[in-house]
Design a protein around this motif. Sequence first.
Motif, mmCIF file in Angstrom:
data_model
loop_
_atom_site.group_PDB
_atom_site.id
_atom_site.type_symbol
_atom_site.label_atom_id
_atom_site.label_comp_id
_atom_site.label_asym_id
_atom_site.label_seq_id
_atom_site.Cartn_x
_atom_site.Cartn_y
_atom_site.Cartn_z
ATOM 1 N N LEU A 145 13.975 0.205 -15.560
ATOM 2 C CA LEU A 145 12.774 1.078 -15.045
ATOM 3 C C LEU A 145 11.760 1.542 -15.950
ATOM 4 O O LEU A 145 10.659 1.989 -15.496
ATOM 5 C CB LEU A 145 13.299 2.306 -14.202
ATOM 6 C CG LEU A 145 14.124 2.055 -12.773
ATOM 7 C CD1 LEU A 145 14.771 3.514 -12.316
ATOM 8 C CD2 LEU A 145 13.307 1.198 -11.962
ATOM 9 N N PRO B 246 5.851 10.101 -12.616
ATOM 10 C CA PRO B 246 5.568 8.846 -12.803
ATOM 11 C C PRO B 246 4.572 9.060 -14.342
ATOM 12 O O PRO B 246 4.820 8.133 -15.033
ATOM 13 C CB PRO B 246 4.486 8.254 -11.689
ATOM 14 C CG PRO B 246 5.218 9.058 -10.473
ATOM 15 C CD PRO B 246 5.469 10.325 -10.913
ATOM 16 N N ASP C 6 9.610 0.713 -10.668
ATOM 17 C CA ASP C 6 9.542 0.651 -9.270
ATOM 18 C C ASP C 6 10.915 1.121 -8.591
ATOM 19 O O ASP C 6 12.034 0.423 -8.700
ATOM 20 C CB ASP C 6 9.944 -0.737 -8.657
ATOM 21 C CG ASP C 6 9.432 -1.316 -7.349
ATOM 22 O OD1 ASP C 6 9.576 -0.210 -6.672
ATOM 23 O OD2 ASP C 6 9.255 -2.364 -6.722
ATOM 24 N N SER D 37 11.822 1.384 -5.594
ATOM 25 C CA SER D 37 11.944 0.823 -4.267
ATOM 26 C C SER D 37 13.109 0.050 -4.406
ATOM 27 O O SER D 37 13.397 -0.388 -3.247
ATOM 28 C CB SER D 37 10.859 0.753 -3.679
ATOM 29 O OG SER D 37 10.243 -0.681 -4.349
ATOM 30 N N VAL D 38 13.288 -0.811 -5.375
ATOM 31 C CA VAL D 38 14.362 -1.739 -5.568
ATOM 32 C C VAL D 38 15.642 -1.108 -6.071
ATOM 33 O O VAL D 38 15.844 -0.274 -6.932
ATOM 34 C CB VAL D 38 13.800 -2.858 -6.772
ATOM 35 C CG1 VAL D 38 15.227 -3.868 -7.009
ATOM 36 C CG2 VAL D 38 12.627 -3.402 -6.520
ATOM 37 N N PRO E 290 11.091 5.196 -1.807
ATOM 38 C CA PRO E 290 10.340 4.616 -2.772
ATOM 39 C C PRO E 290 10.392 5.315 -4.325
ATOM 40 O O PRO E 290 9.811 4.833 -5.318
ATOM 41 C CB PRO E 290 9.150 4.553 -2.332
ATOM 42 C CG PRO E 290 8.781 5.593 -1.615
ATOM 43 C CD PRO E 290 10.099 5.776 -0.814
ATOM 44 N N ASP E 291 10.583 6.571 -4.201
ATOM 45 C CA ASP E 291 10.495 7.606 -5.463
ATOM 46 C C ASP E 291 11.846 7.925 -5.818
ATOM 47 O O ASP E 291 11.680 9.051 -6.766
ATOM 48 C CB ASP E 291 9.522 8.580 -4.999
ATOM 49 C CG ASP E 291 10.118 9.623 -4.133
ATOM 50 O OD1 ASP E 291 11.168 9.093 -3.179
ATOM 51 O OD2 ASP E 291 9.519 10.660 -3.597
#
Length: 207
Positions: free
Chosen positions: A125, A89, A2, A4-5, A63-64
């Motif tokens: 991640l 991804p 993620d 986005s964190v 987010p990416d």
Amino acid sequence: MDFSVKPVLTGDRTVLRPFTEADAERMWEIVNDPEVAHFTGAPSRELTPRVLRDWYGTRSAQPDRLDLAVTDPADGELLGEVVLHDWVPEDRSCTFRTLIGPRGRGRGVGTEATRLIVGHAFEGLGLHRVQLDAYAHNRRAIRVYEKVGFVREGVRREVEQRDGVWVDEVLMAVLDHEWAVHRGHPDVPRRHDDPSPGHPGAAVTAR
């Protein structure tokens, strides 16, 4: 996984934190430093204070990718940036880049900042591969990457002209199973009785 964190990563020499729009003024000074300009590729568009305000003001919403400010733990001064981008991804891979302004050089800040964010890429991640490219004449940066565990994979010859001279580009990467062995310290033998899975000396908090 993620992106986005946006975490806060804390070491001995630096704290990595999410960017805010207020960081744009200091980053304007850093990107215009002659050494940064010499070792950094040309931007995709003209940089202005307004462009940087828009850019750094939106980094925490991406987010990416992960853009973090490199700061001095003593006074919070902004020293540079570290970035994970070009995320793929399906391959669990991304590209790493960094730039450190003059007040952060020669203090081990760049090395620690690289260890912190690359450690987060693998341990936080779950990435499989982190790669980078660097100009071959940027020997100080290449030495930092090697100290952290990046392995040279090849050279792209004479990729562009810099100050009227053709320059090569060095390709480097580190893989998750390599990081699991050395955790960013390939030159330091790991004790067999050390069970700790995390990066020593690093603390992580998320926003």
